[in-house]
Design an enzyme around this catalytic site. Structure first.
Site, short mmCIF file in Angstrom:
data_model
loop_
_atom_site.label_atom_id
_atom_site.label_comp_id
_atom_site.label_asym_id
_atom_site.label_seq_id
_atom_site.Cartn_x
_atom_site.Cartn_y
_atom_site.Cartn_z
N HIS A 216 50.89 37.48 33.38
CA HIS A 216 51.67 36.96 32.27
C HIS A 216 52.57 38.02 31.64
O HIS A 216 53.41 37.71 30.81
CB HIS A 216 50.75 36.30 31.24
N GLU A 288 28.71 35.69 58.07
CA GLU A 288 29.43 34.45 57.80
C GLU A 288 30.87 34.57 58.29
O GLU A 288 31.39 35.67 58.45
CB GLU A 288 29.43 34.19 56.29
#
Ligand code: HEM
Lengths: 424, 258
Positions: A216, A288
């Protein structure tokens, strides 16, 4: 900067709070009227998706923790107790399990977006580096989470990965003992991994806050990679991007639901349905899927220490990417050579992932070595040189006038290009 | 938009190449892996309850002599369609440990629906001693715990064939064409006519194996049917929400030129 806020909210209660603690004004500024480039494509959904995903992980994780037992004697059965006896326990567990995979899918696409559109370049370097920190924290969290169900892959994955640290001279063995809390992966390891797995997501929340805060300040990049020049280039975040993100969230939830309800074990390893057994080593120990590329890099190097360094290095190199890429043009749309090359790099990563799923024998070793070399080549050699040699296509004048300066697309003179790249 | 499309193609084309590469090793094993039709494998498939009940009969009559099913309780049998009275009767037929009596001695007695399934052996050591050193694994999750799942377990049960002449068998092991290495410590548990069904179903080896694997698949994933039913509703709802949200998005964006 003490002093009450002059709140513009009509509702007296909100106004009263806002005057003393201007969170409503802040939300309005950062998520209501926040000026956002108007030309985002759907790749710009993935940051918000990652955020939603993190919330899903934290919520399901807390409910899992209410029924989970971090003890080697009980862990495996307690997970099955959740699956069978806890009301909708299977749903909570499958969402958490598949949510982890979705988190990596979403984040990897998010990172690809950054690579393709050059979101890591000035002035967003720090924002990018915070992103890499987020990725590392995510990986640590997922790794420790996978140990908790205490199946065969949990145990042996933990053993292999923690053992990697022993490659470092002098401190290595000490680090390993510290991770284990003893002399092998055992109950103390499970205990500390559970504590840390619970902690890390909240650290992630903190780093993501900084990541978004930095975003931002610089403002978002966009598919053209050029700076916002006038208010005509932007739209208020709400309702334009709140609704667009909502579409993305719905699609994301469909994909997650398809996995959870119709193929919950598709991405898992059958070995993790066998309780951990230190006396029986599985035929092949594989992590994984989201760790497979790094695992392939590790196994492609014959020397253990070098392999470990290459594996961690493949992530560390992302920290310095903003300075390795010497091109000042952000978006790959205007970089005719970089554009195909980034896909070659993606292909190398995917191939590494496939190599990681196979035993390091024969063709897989060769392939993983080639891809590892290319992975590094891309960042360390191609990007620094390419920025100097490549002739970028002419950049549009502004986001709201995406008409190019001249037809035919010869490169702009250097001075004009530099002027365009300046911050508006 | 065309830009986006080519971009997506760029990402997914490699992914497709990858997927086809991945399927190569899977295809290499295909000749060995049976391809049975399972009632529960289709998208909306449910368990064939009659088959699962026959499978339970086989488990209790045959497999339970060696294999435990620790994660199951007798009450869970409602999941394969047994009525509460039937479950009570089934449970009462098993003697299970019931803690200690007033004197502190271990007590045994008939199981209740709340009891866990009776295990054949007190511990792994005892199980090995009774099985020539091999450990019969707990079957609660066996279907999930093997590559190939239900087809693999079916393949084990139907995979006992005479060893090829040149094959050197170790003592006390049995030739099985499905088992990795082909030497398994389990004597062939099922043959044609091993059990007698009360519902008149034939008792070929294939039928028996099919039934017990249906039962074991249910035992490994008892939530399957409920999961898919909820899944259909959730996905339909989300598809509706996606359409709605997309329509609102179009409306909101209709005044933006880009
Ligand atoms: C937990 C994971 C993460 C969350 C929740 C998250 C969240 C967000 C959000 C909400 C945005 C703004 C929306 C957008 O532009 O898509 C954003 C922007 C960004 N993120 Fe992340 N992020 C995560 C991980 C990462 C990682 C791992 C990286 C890079 C290694 C990264 C790099 C960036 C960059 C460069 C931007 C600015 C992009 C632009 O404006 O073009 N993020 N992030």
């Amino acid at each position: 900067m003490a002093g009450l806020t002059k709140s513009e909210f009509a509702n007296p209660v909100i106004n009263w709070i806002d005057t003393r603690l201007p969170i409503f004004t802040m939300m309005q500024k950062e998520y209501g009227v926040f000026p956002t480039p108007k030309n985002f494509n759907y790749f710009w959904n993935f940051g918000a998706l990652a955020m939603v995903n993190l919330v899903i992980m934290i919520v399901t994780g807390i409910f899992l923790a209410m029924n989970y037992q971090p003890n080697t004697e009980l862990a495996f059965d307690s997970v099955q107790h959740i699956m069978r006896d806890v009301n909708y326990g299977w749903l909570i567990r499958y969402v958490h399990q598949n949510g982890a995979s979705m988190f990596f899918i979403v984040t990897y696409i998010h990172i690809f977006r950054g690579l393709y559109y050059g979101s890591y370049k000035a002035p967003r370097e720090l924002l990018w580096m915070l992103g890499v920190v987020i990725l590392l924290l995510m990986m640590a969290t997922a790794f420790m989470g996978y140990v908790l169900p205490w199946g065969q892959m949990s145990y042996w994955g933990a053993t292999v990965i923690t053992n990697l640290f022993s490659a470092f001279p002098v401190v290595g063995p000490k680090i390993v003992t510290l991770l284990w809390g003893g002399f092998s992966v055992d109950n103390p390891t499970l205990n500390r991994f559970f504590a840390l797995h619970y902690l890390m997501p909240f650290v992630l929340v903190g780093v993501i806050f900084l990541h978004v805060a930095a975003l931002h300040i610089t403002g978002s990049n966009n598919p053209l990679g050029i700076d916002v020049k006038t208010p005509q280039d932007t739209l208020p975040f709400h309702p334009y991007y709140t609704i667009k993100d909502s579409v993305g969230i719905c699609v994301f939830l469909i994909v997650l639901s398809a996995l959870v309800f119709f193929a919950p074990n598709y991405l898992g390893d059958p070995n993790n349905f066998i309780p951990a057994n230190p006396l029986v080593t599985p035929a092949d120990i594989v992590p994984e899927w989201y760790f497979l590329p790094y695992y392939a890099i590790l196994r492609s190097v014959p020397n253990k220490l070098l392999g470990v360094c290459m594996m961690f290095g493949s992530l560390m190199v992302l920290f310095v990417l903003p300075w390795l890429d010497t091109s000042r043009v952000r978006s790959a749309r205007f970089r005719p050579v970089y554009r195909p090359l980034i896909f070659v790099w993606v292909l190398a990563v995917i191939l590494l992932g496939i190599c990681g799923a196979h035993k390091p024998e024969g063709v897989w070793v060769i392939l993983s070595r080639v891809c590892t070399v290319y992975y590094y080549l891309h960042f360390l050699v191609i990007l620094p040189i390419l920025g100097k040699l490549e002739r970028p296509l002419p950049l549009p004048e502004s986001i709201s006038h995406p008409v190019l300066g001249g037809r035919g697309g010869g490169p702009l003179p250097g001075g004009a290009l530099a002027k365009l790249m300046e911050k508006a | 938009m065309p830009k986006l499309r080519s971009l997506l193609a760029g990402v997914f084309a490699p992914a497709l190449v990858v997927a086809s590469l991945l399927s190569v090793p899977a295809m290499a094993q295909e000749d060995a892996m049976p391809r049975e039709k399972w009632s529960f494998e289709k998208l909306f498939g449910t368990f064939d309850l009659a088959a699962a009940q026959r499978g339970f009969q086989i488990y209790s009559g045959v497999c339970s002599n060696c294999h435990s099913l620790k994660l199951l309780h007798y009450r869970d049998l409602s999941g394969i369609g047994l009525e509460p009275e039937q479950i009570k009767a089934v449970a009462a037929g098993f003697t299970v440990p019931l803690g200690t009596d007033d004197q502190g001695n271990p007590k045994e007695g008939p199981a209740t629906p709340a009891s866990a399934f009776r295990s054949p052996f007190a511990n792994d050591k005892a199980a090995r001693v009774a099985n020539n050193g091999a450990l019969p694994p707990d079957l609660s999750l066996i279907v999930n715990a093997r590559e190939g799942g239900a087809n693999y377990v079916y393949g084990i049960l139907t995979g006992y064939v005479p060893a090829p002449a040149a094959f050197k068998m170790q003592d006390g092991l049995y030739y099985n064409k499905m088992y990795p290495g082909h030497q398994i410590g389990m004597p062939q548990p099922l043959q044609d006519g091993t059990v007698e069904y009360t519902d008149g179903t034939g008792t070929s080896l294939d039928q028996e194996a099919h039934d017990v694997v249906t039962f074991l698949s249910w035992a490994a994933n008892p939530e399957t049917v409920e999961r898919k039913q909820i899944g259909v509703r959730v996905v339909l709802f989300l598809v509706f929400m996606t359409g709605l949200t997309y329509a609102v998005k179009r409306k909101v964006w209709s005044n933006v030129h880009h």
